[in-house]
Scaffold this motif. Sequence first.
Motif, short mmCIF file in Angstrom:
data_model
loop_
_atom_site.label_atom_id
_atom_site.label_comp_id
_atom_site.label_asym_id
_atom_site.label_seq_id
_atom_site.Cartn_x
_atom_site.Cartn_y
_atom_site.Cartn_z
N TYR A 63 -25.15 2.47 4.51
CA TYR A 63 -25.03 2.88 3.11
C TYR A 63 -26.34 3.42 2.55
O TYR A 63 -26.42 3.71 1.35
CB TYR A 63 -24.57 1.68 2.27
N TYR A 91 -22.79 -6.18 2.10
CA TYR A 91 -22.35 -4.83 2.44
C TYR A 91 -20.88 -4.75 2.83
O TYR A 91 -20.49 -3.91 3.63
CB TYR A 91 -23.23 -4.24 3.55
N PRO A 93 -17.46 -3.68 1.37
CA PRO A 93 -16.84 -3.03 0.21
C PRO A 93 -15.51 -3.65 -0.18
O PRO A 93 -15.04 -3.44 -1.30
CB PRO A 93 -16.68 -1.58 0.66
N GLY A 103 -16.04 -5.53 -4.60
CA GLY A 103 -16.81 -4.51 -3.92
C GLY A 103 -18.25 -4.84 -3.59
O GLY A 103 -18.68 -5.99 -3.64
N LEU A 104 -18.98 -3.80 -3.21
CA LEU A 104 -20.34 -3.94 -2.72
C LEU A 104 -21.23 -4.69 -3.69
O LEU A 104 -22.01 -5.57 -3.30
CB LEU A 104 -20.95 -2.56 -2.42
N TYR A 121 -13.20 -0.38 -5.18
CA TYR A 121 -13.23 -0.49 -3.72
C TYR A 121 -13.88 0.73 -3.06
O TYR A 121 -14.19 0.69 -1.88
CB TYR A 121 -11.81 -0.69 -3.17
N ASP A 122 -14.07 1.77 -3.85
CA ASP A 122 -14.76 2.95 -3.34
C ASP A 122 -16.27 2.69 -3.42
O ASP A 122 -16.79 2.40 -4.51
CB ASP A 122 -14.40 4.17 -4.19
N PRO A 123 -16.99 2.77 -2.31
CA PRO A 123 -18.42 2.42 -2.33
C PRO A 123 -19.23 3.21 -3.35
O PRO A 123 -20.06 2.63 -4.06
CB PRO A 123 -18.86 2.72 -0.90
N ASN A 126 -18.42 2.01 -6.91
CA ASN A 126 -18.94 0.67 -7.11
C ASN A 126 -20.45 0.69 -7.29
O ASN A 126 -21.00 0.06 -8.21
CB ASN A 126 -18.56 -0.21 -5.91
#
Length: 236
Positions: A63, A91, A93, A103-104, A121-123, A126
Amino acid sequence: MKPLYSVLLWLLLCAPAGAEALQWYAVPADPAPSAPLAPPPALGNEPAASAAPKPLSSSAQRYRPLIDDVARQHALDPMLIHAVVQVESAYRPEAVSGKGAVGLMQLMPATAARFGQTALYDPRANLQAGAAYLDWLMNRFDGRLDLALAAYNAGEGAVARYGNAIPPYAETRDYVRKVMAHYAGLKGEAGAMPAAEAIPAPASRRPRRAAGGIGDMEQFWRLFTGGSPRPPAARL
């Protein structure tokens, strides 16, 4: 010669008793020059011992480009975001806490919505929301990283209720220590980190609560059960 001999004899007889005989002395040679003394070290100005920065894990490396980009947009240190992500979700997600943080960066949906993000939930979404929240908290608490992290964990209202100090919640105080220690390690400043006891305790007073009403759930629980509510569940 006879008068000179008489004078010398007279001088010897008149010399005080115990006087030492005259001796010839050679002038000693100049000693070899000695090396100059080194100046004493300056007191109180020595640089703090530094350590090699802790390498990012393989998960963090995955990431890293995304975190670098988000950090640049919000003028934050990427290593700070890495430290928060490591402590919050390691790390992952897909992580969801018992309180509903996602999430992250383990954001509550309502908090993320304040900063225009809902797909937690989308890195990228988030991280965008988490970085924006951290940036907002740093401004809210005048650049105090410890207070910003405490507010990230317990809410800015809890920090404000305790007079802009870290609330006396074991989870929050442990969270602040973990994130700051990991952040220092990533920057190679682990040796300069204060001990756990260095985090100042807040003033020994209870925060002000809203007067009356069933919104004070702790009071309602005590009246109903005669005891105290369970402590909040640890995140993750």
